[in-house]
Design a protein around this motif. Structure first.
Motif, short mmCIF file in Angstrom:
data_model
loop_
_atom_site.label_atom_id
_atom_site.label_comp_id
_atom_site.label_asym_id
_atom_site.label_seq_id
_atom_site.Cartn_x
_atom_site.Cartn_y
_atom_site.Cartn_z
N LEU A 6 0.88 -1.15 0.00
CA LEU A 6 0.00 0.00 0.00
C LEU A 6 0.92 1.21 0.00
CD1 LEU A 6 -2.72 1.46 0.29
CD2 LEU A 6 -2.47 1.19 2.77
N ILE A 7 0.88 1.98 -1.07
CA ILE A 7 1.72 3.17 -1.18
C ILE A 7 0.80 4.38 -1.06
CG2 ILE A 7 3.36 4.43 -2.64
CD1 ILE A 7 3.93 1.62 -3.97
N ILE A 8 1.18 5.28 -0.19
CA ILE A 8 0.34 6.43 0.14
C ILE A 8 1.06 7.71 -0.30
CG2 ILE A 8 -0.78 7.73 2.00
CD1 ILE A 8 -0.76 5.04 3.59
N THR A 9 0.31 8.58 -0.94
CA THR A 9 0.78 9.92 -1.25
C THR A 9 -0.42 10.85 -1.17
OG1 THR A 9 2.16 11.24 -2.76
CG2 THR A 9 0.49 9.80 -3.77
N THR A 10 -0.18 12.13 -1.35
CA THR A 10 -1.27 13.11 -1.40
C THR A 10 -1.06 14.00 -2.61
OG1 THR A 10 -0.03 14.67 -0.01
CG2 THR A 10 -1.58 13.19 1.12
N MET A 11 -2.14 14.57 -3.09
CA MET A 11 -2.09 15.51 -4.21
C MET A 11 -2.88 16.76 -3.82
SD MET A 11 -0.19 14.07 -6.47
CE MET A 11 -0.46 14.91 -8.01
N PRO A 12 -2.49 17.92 -4.34
CA PRO A 12 -3.14 19.16 -3.93
C PRO A 12 -4.53 19.40 -4.54
CG PRO A 12 -1.35 19.63 -5.46
CD PRO A 12 -1.30 18.16 -5.16
N THR A 13 -4.84 18.75 -5.67
CA THR A 13 -6.16 18.94 -6.27
C THR A 13 -6.73 17.59 -6.69
OG1 THR A 13 -5.43 19.16 -8.59
CG2 THR A 13 -5.44 21.19 -7.23
N HIS A 14 -8.05 17.55 -6.84
CA HIS A 14 -8.69 16.31 -7.29
C HIS A 14 -8.25 15.98 -8.72
CE1 HIS A 14 -11.89 13.66 -8.81
NE2 HIS A 14 -11.78 13.15 -7.59
N GLU A 15 -8.10 16.97 -9.55
CA GLU A 15 -7.67 16.74 -10.94
C GLU A 15 -6.28 16.12 -10.98
OE1 GLU A 15 -8.95 19.69 -9.79
OE2 GLU A 15 -10.93 19.38 -10.67
N ALA A 17 -4.89 14.40 -8.54
CA ALA A 17 -5.03 13.05 -7.96
C ALA A 17 -5.55 12.08 -9.01
CB ALA A 17 -5.96 13.09 -6.76
N LEU A 18 -6.53 12.50 -9.78
CA LEU A 18 -7.08 11.66 -10.84
C LEU A 18 -6.04 11.37 -11.92
CD1 LEU A 18 -9.64 10.23 -11.85
CD2 LEU A 18 -10.30 12.37 -12.95
N SER A 19 -5.31 12.38 -12.32
CA SER A 19 -4.27 12.22 -13.34
C SER A 19 -3.19 11.24 -12.88
CB SER A 19 -3.66 13.58 -13.67
OG SER A 19 -2.63 13.44 -14.61
N MET A 20 -2.71 11.40 -11.64
CA MET A 20 -1.69 10.50 -11.10
C MET A 20 -2.22 9.08 -11.04
SD MET A 20 1.36 10.10 -9.48
CE MET A 20 1.82 11.66 -8.73
N LEU A 72 7.83 7.32 -10.14
CA LEU A 72 6.87 8.07 -10.94
C LEU A 72 6.21 9.18 -10.11
CD1 LEU A 72 5.49 8.40 -13.70
CD2 LEU A 72 3.70 6.87 -12.86
N ILE A 73 5.86 8.85 -8.87
CA ILE A 73 5.28 9.87 -7.99
C ILE A 73 6.27 11.03 -7.84
CG2 ILE A 73 4.56 10.42 -5.63
CD1 ILE A 73 3.51 7.48 -5.47
N ALA A 74 7.52 10.71 -7.52
CA ALA A 74 8.54 11.75 -7.32
C ALA A 74 8.75 12.58 -8.58
CB ALA A 74 9.85 11.12 -6.87
N LYS A 75 8.66 11.95 -9.74
CA LYS A 75 8.91 12.64 -11.01
C LYS A 75 7.80 13.62 -11.38
CE LYS A 75 9.62 11.76 -15.91
NZ LYS A 75 9.71 10.74 -16.95
N ILE A 76 6.54 13.22 -11.20
CA ILE A 76 5.45 14.08 -11.69
C ILE A 76 4.70 14.83 -10.59
CG2 ILE A 76 5.19 12.68 -13.76
CD1 ILE A 76 2.70 11.47 -12.66
N HIS A 77 5.06 14.60 -9.35
CA HIS A 77 4.38 15.27 -8.25
C HIS A 77 4.73 16.76 -8.23
CE1 HIS A 77 2.62 15.93 -4.34
NE2 HIS A 77 2.19 14.69 -4.34
N PRO A 78 3.75 17.63 -7.97
CA PRO A 78 4.03 19.07 -7.98
C PRO A 78 4.78 19.57 -6.73
CG PRO A 78 1.73 18.70 -7.43
CD PRO A 78 2.31 17.35 -7.81
N TYR A 79 4.82 18.78 -5.66
CA TYR A 79 5.49 19.22 -4.44
C TYR A 79 7.00 19.02 -4.55
CZ TYR A 79 0.95 19.07 -1.96
OH TYR A 79 -0.34 19.25 -1.54
N GLU A 80 7.73 19.90 -3.90
CA GLU A 80 9.19 19.76 -3.81
C GLU A 80 9.56 18.49 -3.04
OE1 GLU A 80 12.88 22.27 -1.85
OE2 GLU A 80 11.08 23.36 -2.46
#
Length: 109
Positions: A6-15, A17-20, A72-80
């Protein structure tokens, strides 16, 4: 047989999150991604107290793809500094574990 994670991350917007989520499943890296309800995160960033609404993602993947999912998360995630937490699941229903494996590249080889 390899483990299920189970890999957990967060995204700042629903859009975002859906894209990821769609990208992970389309690439056969995750069997399923659940976008959770938005939550308030309170944390310190660069010495300032921050309050942000985020969308948690619960990503189900096999150990063979854990690193690729994290990369992939690290590459496309908008957070630093994105949250990326991988939890090895020690007690998984066998039929569900088999399904997770069948939905990823290892199950299609």
């Amino acid at each position: 047989m390899d483990s299920i994670y189970l890999i957990i991350t967060t995204m700042p917007t629903h859009e975002q999150a859906l894209s990821m989520s769609e990208e992970l499943v389309k690439r056969d890296l995750a069997a399923c991604v659940q976008i959770q309800a938005p939550c308030n995160s309170i944390y310190k960033w660069k010495d300032a107290l921050e309050t942000t609404v985020e969308y948690p993602l619960h990503i189900k993947a096999s150990s063979n793809h854990k690193l690729a999912v994290q990369q992939l998360i690290a590459k496309i995630h908008p957070y630093e500094v994105p949250e990326i937490i991988a939890i090895e699941l020690s007690d998984v229903n066998q039929s569900y574990a088999d399904w997770v494996r069948s939905q990823t590249l290892e199950g299609r080889a």
